[in-house]
Write a protein that holds these residues in place. Structure first.
Motif, PDB file in Angstrom:
ATOM      1  N   GLY A 166      84.344  72.542  29.333  1.00 34.97           N
ATOM      2  CA  GLY A 166      85.428  72.644  30.208  1.00 34.97           C
ATOM      3  C   GLY A 166      85.899  73.834  30.563  1.00 34.97           C
ATOM      4  N   MET A 167      85.785  74.962  29.714  1.00 33.66           N
ATOM      5  CA  MET A 167      86.379  76.505  29.949  1.00 33.66           C
ATOM      6  C   MET A 167      85.222  76.992  30.660  1.00 33.66           C
ATOM      7  SD  MET A 167      89.266  77.366  29.173  1.00 33.66           S
ATOM      8  CE  MET A 167      90.550  77.161  27.989  1.00 33.66           C
ATOM      9  N   VAL A 168      83.865  76.611  30.057  1.00 34.81           N
ATOM     10  CA  VAL A 168      82.599  77.101  30.839  1.00 34.81           C
ATOM     11  C   VAL A 168      82.502  76.728  32.324  1.00 34.81           C
ATOM     12  CG1 VAL A 168      80.172  76.975  30.907  1.00 34.81           C
ATOM     13  CG2 VAL A 168      81.285  77.073  28.677  1.00 34.81           C
ATOM     14  N   LEU A 169      82.900  75.439  32.627  1.00 39.52           N
ATOM     15  CA  LEU A 169      82.950  75.086  33.943  1.00 39.52           C
ATOM     16  C   LEU A 169      83.877  75.889  34.719  1.00 39.52           C
ATOM     17  CD1 LEU A 169      82.955  70.947  33.340  1.00 39.52           C
ATOM     18  CD2 LEU A 169      80.817  72.610  33.992  1.00 39.52           C
ATOM     19  N   ILE A 170      84.997  76.117  34.235  1.00 43.40           N
ATOM     20  CA  ILE A 170      86.000  76.983  34.866  1.00 43.40           C
ATOM     21  C   ILE A 170      85.384  78.327  35.267  1.00 43.40           C
ATOM     22  CG2 ILE A 170      88.098  78.069  34.989  1.00 43.40           C
ATOM     23  CD1 ILE A 170      89.093  76.357  33.110  1.00 43.40           C
ATOM     24  N   GLU A 171      84.684  78.916  34.306  1.00 42.47           N
ATOM     25  CA  GLU A 171      83.976  80.233  34.729  1.00 42.47           C
ATOM     26  C   GLU A 171      82.496  79.987  35.585  1.00 42.47           C
ATOM     27  OE1 GLU A 171      85.135  82.888  30.900  1.00 42.47           O
ATOM     28  OE2 GLU A 171      83.262  81.656  30.605  1.00 42.47           O
TER      29      GLU A 171
END
Length: 259
Positions: free
Chosen positions: A137-142
């Protein structure tokens, strides 16, 4: 590895045509949203494949993601043929009783840890797929922003609380608003991120679309990983649909002018 709290070693070898996602994000040109979404889907599918054989990555962060390209990216279209690669398997384990309780000390890397993994030592829970999905989820934000969260203004300093950094990171999912199109990843993409971060329910349910229900007990297995990949495929479909609608509108407009 002097910076590590546990004995470790590194293997150094040539890797031609492989570029760190972090490195590519620092380049001047941001790729089109459709290419970013394709990358996001590729990484999600790779993670789902790992979970399908009862393994957890345990370090699913942007620093461990790579692109395989014939040439170094030089422009916004230069990652169109990129193949997504995952590294950092040194703590990959079978999930359940055999997974690790190793600490992550780097405050920026702790941004990607599930809240249940922020505790120190034996107080933290063992690895499970849901914790990898939180990192996703954090990677998708980036990937959506094409920026590292730690490079954004007002990112909490390293001495501040881990939860402050996570709150800041999670809040950036709200940057994606509107209908999914070639110009906007949209609300649906934001809902996928919220689902990964356990801050929202199944986006298919939110949109009142038919989908087989998933029991809470199965969230610990690979099924949620596979579902996240399905959701990103749906997001891609909506983006393609938005492009076709735009082309249809232009065609209709052209016909009107001719008439």
């Amino acid at each position: 590895m002097s910076a590590s709290s546990t004995p470790s070693f590194a293997l150094i070898y040539s890797a031609e045509g492989i570029y760190a996602l972090d490195e590519v994000m620092q380049d001047q040109y941001a790729p089109p949203l459709s290419q970013r979404l394709r990358l996001a889907l590729s990484f999600a599918q790779a993670l789902a494949a790992l979970h399908s054989v009862d393994m957890v990555h345990s370090g699913f962060i942007t620093d461990n993601l790579y692109l395989h390209l014939p040439l170094r990216p030089t422009g916004p279209e230069s990652i169109s043929e990129a193949k997504a690669l995952i590294a950092g398997f040194e703590v990959t384990r079978n999930f359940g009783w055999s997974s690790d309780k190793l600490d992550v000390e780097d405050p920026d890397r702790r941004l990607y840890l599930h809240p249940k993994r922020l505790a120190a030592g034996q107080d933290k829970e063992r690895q499970q797929p849901a914790f990898d999905i939180f990192g996703l989820g954090m990677v998708l934000i980036e990937i959506g922003l094409w920026k590292r969260i730690r490079s954004l203004p007002e990112y909490p300093d390293s001495w501040q609380d881990d939860h402050a950094r996570q709150r800041f990171g999670r809040s950036k999912r709200k940057a994606f608003t509107g209908e999914t199109s070639l110009e906007c990843l949209g609300d649906f993409y934001a809902a996928i991120i919220a689902y990964c971060l356990e801050k929202g329910s199944d986006p298919f349910a939110l949109k009142q679309e038919p989908h087989e229900p998933v029991d809470d007990d199965e969230f610990l297995g690979p099924r949620k990983s596979l579902h996240v990949a399905e959701l990103l495929q749906e997001c891609s479909r909506r983006m393609s649909g938005g492009f076709q609608a735009s082309m249809d509108e232009r065609s209709d407009s052209g016909t009107a002018l001719v008439e």
